[in-house]
Design a protein around this motif. Structure first.
Motif, mmCIF file in Angstrom:
data_model
loop_
_atom_site.group_PDB
_atom_site.id
_atom_site.type_symbol
_atom_site.label_atom_id
_atom_site.label_comp_id
_atom_site.label_asym_id
_atom_site.label_seq_id
_atom_site.Cartn_x
_atom_site.Cartn_y
_atom_site.Cartn_z
ATOM 1 N N ARG A 138 7.733 52.944 99.758
ATOM 2 C CA ARG A 138 7.257 54.332 99.780
ATOM 3 C C ARG A 138 7.989 55.178 100.814
ATOM 4 O O ARG A 138 7.493 56.221 101.236
ATOM 5 C CB ARG A 138 5.751 54.361 100.043
ATOM 6 C CG ARG A 138 4.943 53.631 98.981
ATOM 7 C CD ARG A 138 3.467 53.762 99.177
ATOM 8 N NE ARG A 138 2.987 55.107 98.916
ATOM 9 C CZ ARG A 138 1.700 55.451 98.888
ATOM 10 N NH1 ARG A 138 0.774 54.528 99.116
ATOM 11 N NH2 ARG A 138 1.343 56.689 98.639
ATOM 12 N N GLU A 139 9.184 54.753 101.209
ATOM 13 C CA GLU A 139 9.923 55.502 102.231
ATOM 14 C C GLU A 139 10.514 56.806 101.687
ATOM 15 O O GLU A 139 10.758 57.738 102.443
ATOM 16 C CB GLU A 139 11.046 54.637 102.831
ATOM 17 C CG GLU A 139 12.187 54.279 101.879
ATOM 18 C CD GLU A 139 11.900 53.043 101.049
ATOM 19 O OE1 GLU A 139 12.846 52.509 100.448
ATOM 20 O OE2 GLU A 139 10.735 52.608 101.002
ATOM 21 N N ASN A 140 10.746 56.875 100.373
ATOM 22 C CA ASN A 140 11.284 58.090 99.756
ATOM 23 C C ASN A 140 10.365 58.551 98.630
ATOM 24 O O ASN A 140 9.854 57.733 97.867
ATOM 25 C CB ASN A 140 12.691 57.852 99.202
ATOM 26 C CG ASN A 140 13.689 57.546 100.300
ATOM 27 O OD1 ASN A 140 13.740 58.221 101.324
ATOM 28 N ND2 ASN A 140 14.502 56.504 100.108
ATOM 29 N N GLN A 141 10.213 59.871 98.503
ATOM 30 C CA GLN A 141 9.316 60.431 97.495
ATOM 31 C C GLN A 141 9.788 60.101 96.082
ATOM 32 O O GLN A 141 8.990 59.786 95.199
ATOM 33 C CB GLN A 141 9.232 61.953 97.686
ATOM 34 C CG GLN A 141 8.306 62.667 96.716
ATOM 35 C CD GLN A 141 6.833 62.354 96.949
ATOM 36 O OE1 GLN A 141 6.445 62.084 98.096
ATOM 37 N NE2 GLN A 141 6.025 62.385 95.903
ATOM 38 N N TYR A 142 11.109 60.160 95.848
ATOM 39 C CA TYR A 142 11.634 60.006 94.488
ATOM 40 C C TYR A 142 11.534 58.565 93.971
ATOM 41 O O TYR A 142 11.572 58.342 92.755
ATOM 42 C CB TYR A 142 13.102 60.451 94.441
ATOM 43 C CG TYR A 142 14.074 59.500 95.098
ATOM 44 C CD1 TYR A 142 14.703 58.495 94.357
ATOM 45 C CD2 TYR A 142 14.365 59.593 96.458
ATOM 46 C CE1 TYR A 142 15.584 57.617 94.960
ATOM 47 C CE2 TYR A 142 15.246 58.717 97.053
ATOM 48 C CZ TYR A 142 15.863 57.730 96.302
ATOM 49 O OH TYR A 142 16.735 56.866 96.903
ATOM 50 N N SER A 143 11.415 57.598 94.873
ATOM 51 C CA SER A 143 11.433 56.194 94.448
ATOM 52 C C SER A 143 10.114 55.472 94.658
ATOM 53 O O SER A 143 10.057 54.244 94.615
ATOM 54 C CB SER A 143 12.536 55.438 95.198
ATOM 55 O OG SER A 143 12.300 55.459 96.600
ATOM 56 N N GLN A 144 9.040 56.209 94.873
ATOM 57 C CA GLN A 144 7.754 55.570 95.139
ATOM 58 C C GLN A 144 7.187 54.924 93.883
ATOM 59 O O GLN A 144 7.295 55.485 92.789
ATOM 60 C CB GLN A 144 6.760 56.591 95.680
ATOM 61 C CG GLN A 144 7.049 57.058 97.091
ATOM 62 C CD GLN A 144 5.978 57.984 97.639
ATOM 63 O OE1 GLN A 144 4.989 58.249 96.966
ATOM 64 N NE2 GLN A 144 6.173 58.470 98.849
#
Length: 292
Positions: free
Chosen positions: A124-130
């Motif tokens: 969940r560190e990046n919004q686009y790859s959650q």
């Protein structure tokens, strides 16, 4: 199966035959283990079912242990994800160059149990790859994670793969297929049923999408037996990835690590298929077999 060094040498030999470069990543000093050797070690561990880094470094022979620093192993492997995908594509091209029938399907990849999804920080560190919640019709269950989309030939060799959040519908992957395939027949299940998408694929790329019709559809016709039988090939491929390569077992904490693990497992399977075909000239799908 337990001779790690011999298997490593075999995989490295295959990669050296298809790769022109020994060192891909830009570094200030040249490491003792080249990038190609590190990729070979990663694929060897996946082939042997060694999912834990602790277990891998316990089993490494001294000759390999002296060449790699454990603290940088995972960082270098994540940086080489694009090169691993390039290797997989080159190996698959030797199988699929003259193929004109492919199969498309997806499988769920759970990141953690649904009850922990609210407080989980994995990937969940990046919004686009959650990751998010999705429903798997084949298992009649809701899960939290990602969805693996794949296209393979009727012989069971992966042509292209992609990851998406679990909530993304299968049919959205067909938009990407137009840039990867043309002049072929694509077999899918009812999840890809859409007259609009079917027409668009045919008009833009001459891709004939064949999916089974629902029983309550107007002018219902049963899908030809040869297509129904061929579609099981990708389900067998997914079973091999789940069984020997344990693709649903996740120890990654970041999306880059998760993506690299999934890609390494699929590439390791493709390498074994390549060795079976071009070195031993045997059935490519005999995965649980010695490659040395």
């Amino acid at each position: 199966m337990n001779n790690l060094n011999a298997i490593y040498e075999r995989i490295l030999e295959v990669l050296q035959n298809i790769s022109e470069q020994q060192l891909i990543a830009c570094q200030r000093r040249q490491p003792k283990m080249t990038d190609l050797e590190l990729v070979s070690l990663s694929l060897t561990s996946e082939y042997l079912g060694i999912d834990s880094e602790n277990d891998l470094f316990r089993k490494l022979p001294k000759t390999l242990l002296a060449k790699i620093e454990r603290s940088v192993y995972n960082r270098r492997r994540r940086r080489l994800a694009c090169h691993i995908e390039d290797i997989r594509s080159r190996l698959a091209f030797d199988f699929n160059e003259f193929e004109d029938v492919f199969i498309v399907d997806s499988m769920p990849l759970e990141v953690c149990k649904l009850s922990r999804s609210g407080r989980s920080t994995i990937c969940r560190e990046n919004q686009y790859s959650q990751p998010d919640k999705g429903y798997c019709a084949a298992q009649s269950s809701t899960y939290y994670g990602y969805k693996l989309h794949a296209v393979c030939s009727v012989r069971g060799v992966s042509h292209s793969i992609d990851l998406s959040p679990a909530s993304v519908h299968d049919i959205n992957y067909l938009k990407d297929i137009k840039a990867q395939l043309n002049d072929c027949t694509l077999i899918g299940d009812k999840g890809y049923l859409s007259a609009k998408v079917q027409l668009n694929l045919f008009q833009s790329c001459n891709i004939k999408l064949s999916t089974p019709m629902r029983t309550n559809q107007y002018d219902h016709k049963r899908q030809p037996f040869v297509f129904r039988k061929s579609r099981k090939r990708i389900e067998t491929l997914f079973s091999q990835l789940c069984d020997q390569f344990m693709i649903r077992r996740n120890y990654a904490k970041s999306f880059e690590g998760f993506k690299t693990r999934i890609l390494s497992k699929i590439t390791a399977l493709t390498v074994v298929q390549y060795i079976n075909r071009f070195i031993f000239e045997r059935n490519i799908n005999n995965i649980k077999i010695s490659i040395v």
